[in-house]
Design an enzyme around this catalytic site. Structure first.
Site, short mmCIF file in Angstrom:
data_model
loop_
_atom_site.label_atom_id
_atom_site.label_comp_id
_atom_site.label_asym_id
_atom_site.label_seq_id
_atom_site.Cartn_x
_atom_site.Cartn_y
_atom_site.Cartn_z
N ILE A 47 24.52 36.07 43.50
CA ILE A 47 24.81 37.19 43.04
C ILE A 47 25.87 37.54 43.85
CG2 ILE A 47 23.75 39.59 42.56
CD1 ILE A 47 22.08 37.66 41.22
N PHE A 48 26.53 38.47 42.41
CA PHE A 48 27.83 39.46 43.87
C PHE A 48 27.61 41.04 43.07
CE2 PHE A 48 32.17 41.32 43.05
CZ PHE A 48 32.34 41.85 44.28
N GLY A 49 27.35 42.11 44.90
CA GLY A 49 27.34 42.86 45.08
C GLY A 49 28.89 43.62 45.09
N TYR A 50 28.78 44.82 44.18
CA TYR A 50 30.21 45.98 44.66
C TYR A 50 29.70 46.72 45.12
CZ TYR A 50 29.49 46.15 39.77
OH TYR A 50 28.59 46.84 38.61
N GLY A 51 28.38 47.20 44.55
CA GLY A 51 27.80 49.06 45.07
C GLY A 51 26.62 49.00 45.52
N SER A 52 25.88 49.42 45.30
CA SER A 52 24.70 49.46 46.28
C SER A 52 23.99 48.47 46.48
CB SER A 52 23.30 49.93 45.16
OG SER A 52 23.46 49.80 44.07
N GLU B 245 18.82 47.07 37.94
CA GLU B 245 20.10 46.94 37.08
C GLU B 245 20.13 47.21 36.10
OE1 GLU B 245 22.50 47.17 39.26
OE2 GLU B 245 21.36 47.44 40.81
#
Length: 194
Positions: A30-35, A108
C-alpha cells in the site's frame, strides 16, 4: 448530527476489483502519502520510503465525513496526476492482505470517491507495485482551485469524525519532515494560518 453523504460509486465492486488485481499470491503493498504515513491503522511487516512518478500529493479533496461535514466541508489529500510524490510503501503479509485491504476500504472508500490504482513505487530496496488512492480532477470531490482565504476558512472551521482539517494537514507535514521529506506546497498552505 450530519448524515454520511451518499456514495458517488459503490465501493464494494471497487474493493472486489482491487482484491482480484492483487491476486493474493504475494504480499500486499500500500502506498501512503497522507494520514496513512502517520496513522495507518493496520499492521505491516515493513515500511519503506517510496516515490511514485506521475502523481503528486494535493490538499484538494472535499471531506464531508472524516475532516468536515456536509455543512462545513473539510479537506483531505488526494493523489493527483502530474509530478511526483514521496511517501511510504507498506508491506502487508500475503495471509493478512485481504483482511487489511477490506478494513482499509472502510476508512478510505466509504463513498467510493478515490480511484484506486496500482502504481510503481520506487524504494531504496527496489520497485514494488503498491495500491494508491488517487483522485480524478473530474471527481465532484476535487476542489479545483481554492483561494488562500478559502484555505484559511477551512483550516479554522472544518472538523469531522477524525478531527480537523488543520490537524490532519499539520500532522502530515510533521511526519514528512520527521523523515526528511519536503512538501513546499503544504508548507505554504500551513503558513496561511500562522
Amino acid at each position: 448530527m450530519s448524515q454520511m453523504p451518499q456514495p458517488l460509486r459503490d465501493p464494494v465492486p471497487m474493493l472486489e476489483q482491487a482484491l482480484a488485481d492483487w491476486g493474493g499470491r504475494e504480499d500486499l503493498w500500500i502506498f501512503g502519502y497522507g494520514s496513512l504515513i502517520w496513522n495507518p491503522e493496520f499492521d505491516y511487516a515493513e515500511r519503506r520510503p517510496a516515490r511514485v512518478l506521475g502523481w503528486h500529493r494535493a490538499l484538494k479533496m472535499w471531506s464531508r465525513v472524516n475532516r468536515g461535514t456536509p455543512e462545513c466541508p473539510g479537506l483531505v489529500f488526494g493523489l493527483l496526476a502530474g509530478g511526483s510524490c514521496q511517501g511510504f510503501a507498506f508491506r502487508i503479509p500475503r495471509e493478512a492482505g485481504s483482511a487489511v485491504l477490506t478494513e482499509l476500504w472502510g476508512r478510505e472508500m466509504p463513498t467510493g470517491v478515490y480511484d484506486p490504482r496500482w502504481l510503481a513505487c520506487r524504494t531504496p530496496a527496489g520497485n514494488v507495485r503498491g495500491l494508491a488512492f488517487t483522485l480524478s480532477k473530474k471527481s465532484p470531490n476535487h476542489t479545483g482551485v481554492l483561494t488562500e482565504e478559502q484555505y484559511r476558512r477551512i483550516f479554522s472551521a472544518a472538523s469531522g469524525r477524525y478531527g480537523t482539517t488543520l490537524d490532519y494537514a499539520a500532522r502530515t507535514l510533521e511526519e514528512l519532515r520527521r523523515h526528511n521529506i519536503r512538501d513546499r506546497h503544504l508548507e505554504r498552505l500551513l503558513k496561511l494560518i500562522e
